[in-house]
Design an enzyme around this catalytic site. Structure first.
Site: not given
Ligand code: G3P
Length: 218
Positions: A83
Site C-alpha cells: 500500500k
Molecule cells: O482503508 C482506509 C480506511 O481505513 C479509512 O477509513 O473512515 O478513517 O476514512 P476512514
C-alpha cells in the site's frame, strides 16, 4: 464485487472469515498501531489466516525507502500487496515495485485524475476514499463512477478498491458505481446482515410453525 475486511485485528478477522464472504484484507498504519504488534509480525499472522490479498502499508515518504520497505513486506507472503500513498514519490515506488513483480495498492486517492495516474503506473489496486471525499463535500459515488468509466474507456487493469466506507449506503453506492472491491471495517460488515424486518419475519415464522408443530411437544 469482492469484500475485503479493513482491519489488523485478528479476532475481527477470524469472526469475519467464518462468514465465508471475505476475499481479502486491507490494513493501514492506524489499524496496525491499534494492535500494538510489530507490523511484519501482525501481517504474518493475518496472512496465515486468509488466502486472499493482504494490503500492507509502507511508512516512508521517499520512493527509495518505500521500495525497500515494499520489498521487505512483499517477502513476508505471496499475498501481500504493498500500500503506497498517492504522491509523486509513491508513484515512483509503484513503478519500481512493478518491475520487481510486486503488486501495489495506491491509497489516499481523492480524484479521478489521481486514479488515472495510479493506473498508468501499473498499480494493482487503487483505493479511492469514499467517506473522506464526502467529508470534504464531494460525492464518493461520483468519484468511483468516474474512475470506472475512465478505466473501462482506456482498458486499464487496475482494480478499484473502494475504501473509507462508513455506512450501508456507502457500500451500496460503491457497488452501483462499479467498484471491484469494497473494504469495510468489521462493525460495518457485521451490520450489513441485519434488518429489523428480517428479525421480525424469523420470529413470526417460528411462532406460526410452533403453533402447529411445537418441537418441544413433538
Ligand atoms: O482503508 C482506509 C480506511 O481505513 C479509512 O477509513 O473512515 O478513517 O476514512 P476512514
Amino acid at each position: 464485487m469482492k469484500f475485503f475486511l479493513d482491519t489488523a485485528n485478528l479476532d475481527e478477522l477470524d469472526r469475519a472469515l467464518a462468514w465465508g464472504i471475505i476475499d481479502g484484507v486491507t490494513t493501514n498504519p492506524t489499524l496496525i498501531a491499534k494492535e500494538g504488534i510489530a507490523m511484519c509480525e501482525q501481517l504474518r499472522r493475518i496472512c496465515e489466516r486468509t488466502d486472499g490479498d493482504v494490503s500492507a502499508p509502507v511508512i516512508s515518504s521517499v520512493s527509495r525507502d518505500m521500495v525497500h520497505e515494499g520489498r521487505e513486506l512483499a517477502s513476508l507472503h505471496g499475498n501481500i500487496v504493498i500500500k503506497v500513498p498517492m504522491t509523486e514519490e509513491g508513484i515512483k515506488a509503484v513503478s519500481a515495485l512493478r518491475s520487481d513483480g510486486i503488486r501495489t495498492n495506491v491509497t489516499l486517492c481523492f480524484t479521478a485524475a489521481q486514479a488515472l495516474i495510479a493506473a498508468k503506473s501499473g498499480a494493482y489496486f487503487v483505493s479511492p476514499f469514499f467517506a473522506r471525499v464526502e467529508d470534504a463535500g464531494g460525492s464518493g459515488q461520483q468519484l468511483i463512477e468516474d474512475i470506472a468509466r475512465i478505466y473501462s474507456a482506456h482498458g486499464f487493469a487496475t482494480q478499484i478498491l473502494a475504501a473509507s466506507l462508513r455506512s450501508r449506503e456507502h457500500v451500496e453506492q460503491a457497488a452501483k458505481a462499479g467498484a471491484h472491491i469494497a473494504t469495510l471495517p468489521f462493525k460495518l460488515m457485521e451490520s450489513l446482515f441485519r434488518h429489523p424486518l428480517t428479525a421480525q419475519g424469523i420470529e413470526q415464522f417460528a411462532s406460526d410453525y410452533s403453533k402447529v408443530f411445537d418441537p418441544v411437544k413433538a
